[in-house]
Design a protein around this motif. Structure first.
Motif, PDB file in Angstrom:
ATOM      1  N   SER A  49       0.919  -1.021   0.211  1.00 55.17           N
ATOM      2  CA  SER A  49       0.081  -0.016  -0.139  1.00 55.17           C
ATOM      3  C   SER A  49       0.869   1.197   0.150  1.00 55.17           C
ATOM      4  O   SER A  49       1.777   1.238   0.719  1.00 55.17           O
ATOM      5  CB  SER A  49      -1.032  -0.205   1.267  1.00 55.17           C
ATOM      6  N   GLY A  50       0.609   2.157  -1.063  1.00 51.75           N
ATOM      7  CA  GLY A  50       1.234   3.496  -0.728  1.00 51.75           C
ATOM      8  C   GLY A  50       2.575   3.448  -1.781  1.00 51.75           C
ATOM      9  O   GLY A  50       3.280   4.509  -1.821  1.00 51.75           O
ATOM     10  N   LYS A  53       1.293   2.395  -7.305  1.00 47.63           N
ATOM     11  CA  LYS A  53       0.840   1.675  -8.281  1.00 47.63           C
ATOM     12  C   LYS A  53      -0.529   2.547  -8.955  1.00 47.63           C
ATOM     13  O   LYS A  53      -0.541   2.551 -10.029  1.00 47.63           O
ATOM     14  CB  LYS A  53       0.188   0.412  -7.644  1.00 47.63           C
ATOM     15  N   SER A  54      -1.379   3.004  -8.078  1.00 42.78           N
ATOM     16  CA  SER A  54      -2.409   3.693  -8.749  1.00 42.78           C
ATOM     17  C   SER A  54      -2.126   5.068  -9.221  1.00 42.78           C
ATOM     18  O   SER A  54      -2.488   5.212 -10.194  1.00 42.78           O
ATOM     19  CB  SER A  54      -3.489   4.014  -7.496  1.00 42.78           C
ATOM     20  N   THR A  55      -1.136   5.618  -8.682  1.00 42.83           N
ATOM     21  CA  THR A  55      -0.528   6.866  -9.302  1.00 42.83           C
ATOM     22  C   THR A  55      -0.002   6.690 -10.781  1.00 42.83           C
ATOM     23  O   THR A  55      -0.209   7.459 -11.339  1.00 42.83           O
ATOM     24  CB  THR A  55       0.776   7.575  -8.482  1.00 42.83           C
ATOM     25  N   HIS A 213      -3.817  -6.232  -5.693  1.00 43.80           N
ATOM     26  CA  HIS A 213      -3.156  -6.494  -4.200  1.00 43.80           C
ATOM     27  C   HIS A 213      -2.839  -7.825  -3.769  1.00 43.80           C
ATOM     28  O   HIS A 213      -2.263  -8.348  -3.049  1.00 43.80           O
ATOM     29  CB  HIS A 213      -4.030  -5.820  -2.902  1.00 43.80           C
TER      30      HIS A 213
HETATM   31  N1  LIG Z   1      -4.275  12.679  -4.278  1.00 47.65           N
HETATM   32  C1  LIG Z   1      -3.341  12.818  -3.879  1.00 47.65           C
HETATM   33  N2  LIG Z   1      -2.754  13.519  -3.160  1.00 47.65           N
HETATM   34  C2  LIG Z   1      -1.422  13.719  -2.607  1.00 47.65           C
HETATM   35  N3  LIG Z   1      -0.866  12.497  -2.261  1.00 47.65           N
HETATM   36  C3  LIG Z   1      -1.173  11.151  -2.784  1.00 47.65           C
HETATM   37  C4  LIG Z   1      -2.625  11.444  -3.646  1.00 47.65           C
HETATM   38  N4  LIG Z   1      -2.863   9.925  -4.156  1.00 47.65           N
HETATM   39  C5  LIG Z   1      -1.685   9.230  -3.699  1.00 47.65           C
HETATM   40  N5  LIG Z   1      -0.892  10.022  -2.821  1.00 47.65           N
HETATM   41  C6  LIG Z   1       0.452   9.585  -2.137  1.00 47.65           C
HETATM   42  O1  LIG Z   1       1.384   8.980  -3.081  1.00 47.65           O
HETATM   43  C7  LIG Z   1       1.780   7.757  -2.905  1.00 47.65           C
HETATM   44  C8  LIG Z   1       1.319   6.713  -3.688  1.00 47.65           C
HETATM   45  O2  LIG Z   1      -0.120   6.428  -3.607  1.00 47.65           O
HETATM   46  P1  LIG Z   1      -0.808   5.459  -4.395  1.00 47.65           P
HETATM   47  O3  LIG Z   1      -2.147   5.584  -4.223  1.00 47.65           O
HETATM   48  O4  LIG Z   1      -0.166   5.507  -5.988  1.00 47.65           O
HETATM   49  O5  LIG Z   1      -0.304   4.169  -3.920  1.00 47.65           O
HETATM   50  P2  LIG Z   1      -0.855   2.758  -4.230  1.00 47.65           P
HETATM   51  O6  LIG Z   1       0.233   1.865  -4.193  1.00 47.65           O
HETATM   52  O7  LIG Z   1      -1.742   2.670  -5.207  1.00 47.65           O
HETATM   53  O8  LIG Z   1      -1.552   2.256  -2.819  1.00 47.65           O
HETATM   54  P3  LIG Z   1      -2.765   1.415  -2.510  1.00 47.65           P
HETATM   55  O9  LIG Z   1      -2.248   0.079  -2.661  1.00 47.65           O
HETATM   56  O10 LIG Z   1      -2.970   1.547  -0.912  1.00 47.65           O
HETATM   57  O11 LIG Z   1      -3.963   1.892  -3.188  1.00 47.65           O
HETATM   58  C9  LIG Z   1       1.586   7.720  -1.352  1.00 47.65           C
HETATM   59  O12 LIG Z   1       2.275   8.341  -0.499  1.00 47.65           O
HETATM   60  C10 LIG Z   1      -0.052   8.764  -1.252  1.00 47.65           C
HETATM   61  O13 LIG Z   1      -0.056   9.067  -0.101  1.00 47.65           O
END
Ligand SMILES: Nc1ncnc2c1ncn2[C@@H]1O[C@H](COP(=O)(O)OP(=O)(O)OP(=O)(O)O)[C@@H](O)[C@H]1O
Length: 260
Positions: A49-50, A53-55, A213
């Motif tokens: 998590s974090g 990936k989604s970014t 996940h």
């Molecule tokens: N809209 C946003 N504004 C500011 N920071 C963000 C935003 N979206 C994500 N982040 C930050 O960017 C980083 C990566 O987040 P992201 O959601 O891409 O991770 P992830 O691997 O998809 O997580 P998860 O598996 O929990 O969905 C994290 O530190 C998160 O807090």
């Protein structure tokens, strides 16, 4: 193994040294990512998590543009065209459709959900709309279950059916790529299996990038897997290789379930 360069002609996206910062630079969420995404294959993005990936997924159709204070540098090309250049973003989002974690049908009938995008483009011809609705629902393996109740409200469908409806709505726009952000995490195992089987079909026509996940899911459905940790792309490879012979100890630890 083919190198990224050798594979270049078969890549849908080429990502090179991509960096993304949130909050005007305060949070470095993607660090120097270099990743080829091959055409008409399933690429899975995995990691705790974090990790970003989604970014990264949202970079592919510029959904991050909607977030205040995001800064991006590096190269991201789709079919050799700069995604962050002067392009038609509405058109990009048609070519690169997206399916979300929680099924999000619109509050209207099954038929109207699938016809929505075409109607928004000004298509009114009933025959054409009927044709696209049927083709899209068939493409999303939902037609047989709903063909007798197309005018029923979409909210009457089960969660799994709603997710396939969202896939049908995406397909109706004839995208080239389908992005999926944890598309089965809200579904039970039977509904999940249907979506996974569907992906096997969809990849014949579309490039699919999925955030998941579930390592089991990545193993079952993806051709290639990319493992992320704290904004870094640790490694990417053919899925079978990445799970059987991870090159990096961090990948090995993650796929062995040592952390998550
Ligand atoms: N809209 C946003 N504004 C500011 N920071 C963000 C935003 N979206 C994500 N982040 C930050 O960017 C980083 C990566 O987040 P992201 O959601 O891409 O991770 P992830 O691997 O998809 O997580 P998860 O598996 O929990 O969905 C994290 O530190 C998160 O807090």
């Amino acid at each position: 193994m083919m190198t990224a360069t050798a594979m270049n002609t078969a890549n849908k996206f080429d990502i090179e040294n991509l960096n993304l910062f949130y909050n005007n630079g305060a949070n470095h969420a993607l660090k120097d990512i270099t990743l080829p995404i091959p055409s008409k294959k399933v690429t899975a993005l995995i990691g705790p998590s974090g990790c970003g990936k989604s970014t990264l997924l949202r970079c592919l159709n510029r959904m991050n543009d909607l977030i205040e204070g995001v800064k991006i540098n590096g190269r991201l090309e789709m079919d050799r065209e700069n995604v962050y250049g002067n392009i038609d973003i509405a058109n990009l989002r048609i070519k690169v459709g997206m399916v979300f974690q929680k099924p999000n049908p619109f509050p209207m009938s099954i038929y109207d959900n699938v016809a929505y995008g075409l109607r928004a483009q000004g298509v009114t011809d009933k025959k054409k709309l009927d044709e696209v609705v049927e083709r899209s629902l068939r493409g999303a393996a939902l037609w047989d279950e709903v063909k007798d109740r197309l005018k029923s409200h979409a909210f009457g469908l089960s969660g799994g059916q709603q997710q396939r409806l969202c896939i049908a709505r995406t397909i109706a726009m004839e995208p080239e790529v389908i992005l999926m952000d944890e598309p089965t995490s809200a579904l039970d195992p039977i509904a999940t299996k249907k979506i996974e089987d569907l992906m096997e079909e969809l990849k014949k026509n579309y490039t699919i990038v999925i955030v998941t996940h579930s390592m089991q899911q990545a193993r079952r459905i993806s051709d290639r897997t990319a493992f992320f940790l704290m904004g870094e792309l640790v490694e990417h490879d053919e899925t079978a290789n990445l799970f059987a012979n991870p090159r990096d100890d961090r990948t090995r630890g993650y796929v062995n379930g040592d952390f998550g």
